[in-house]
Enzyme design. Sequence first.
Site, PDB file in Angstrom:
ATOM      1  N   GLU A 148      15.956   3.530   7.457  1.00  0.00           N
ATOM      2  CA  GLU A 148      14.906   4.234   8.442  1.00  0.00           C
ATOM      3  C   GLU A 148      14.683   2.737   9.273  1.00  0.00           C
ATOM      4  O   GLU A 148      14.661   2.935  10.725  1.00  0.00           O
ATOM      5  CB  GLU A 148      13.457   4.080   7.347  1.00  0.00           C
ATOM      6  CG  GLU A 148      13.406   4.832   6.970  1.00  0.00           C
ATOM      7  CD  GLU A 148      12.559   6.529   7.697  1.00  0.00           C
ATOM      8  OE1 GLU A 148      12.382   5.078   9.120  1.00  0.00           O
ATOM      9  OE2 GLU A 148      12.858   7.316   7.413  1.00  0.00           O
ATOM     10  N   ASP A 175       9.400   6.176  18.156  1.00  0.00           N
ATOM     11  CA  ASP A 175      10.479   7.379  17.508  1.00  0.00           C
ATOM     12  C   ASP A 175      11.311   7.628  18.555  1.00  0.00           C
ATOM     13  O   ASP A 175      11.141   7.933  19.852  1.00  0.00           O
ATOM     14  CB  ASP A 175      10.185   7.768  16.042  1.00  0.00           C
ATOM     15  CG  ASP A 175       9.594   8.577  16.293  1.00  0.00           C
ATOM     16  OD1 ASP A 175       9.521   9.351  17.257  1.00  0.00           O
ATOM     17  OD2 ASP A 175       9.456   9.473  14.712  1.00  0.00           O
TER      18      ASP A 175
END
Length: 158
Positions: free
Chosen positions: A30, A39
């Site tokens: 991550e 994101d």
Amino acid sequence: MSRLLMSDSVGAVVATVMGGLAMTFVGNEEGLRLSRYTDIRGIKTICYGETEKAFFDKIYTKKQCDDMLLNRLEEFASNIEKCITKPMSPKTEVAFISLAYNIGYGRFCKSTVAKRYNAGDREGACNAILLWSRAGSNPKALIKRRKREQMMCLTGLK
């Protein structure tokens, strides 16, 4: 309670190894960002890919992010252990946790990965991880991550 937080002496050793492996593996996949970002799919995100509390526009400490990740990994592990009916090695479970952390445990539990594993096709389940490589409009955005998860899963079968 998942195997990440077992309390008996043997379970505590398994939990320590699994928890550390899960924290390291998922954390590395991550990446850590201490402030909110958007994101690749346009979703507000914090820390190690956390979306649930990302509406706060604040700076987090590494410890806060680590604690948040450990709590969420426990939640994901517990849910995976409910939908996977066959025994899993710690490495295979960590691969499944990483995938589920990224796609959601509801989607994981309905996935080809879970269905194949529960049907006894363990290698096929690990290979099905590669079916989840799309992010946004890019069909191969997550292929490197999925290959690492696949390798972790396959290593757990040995």
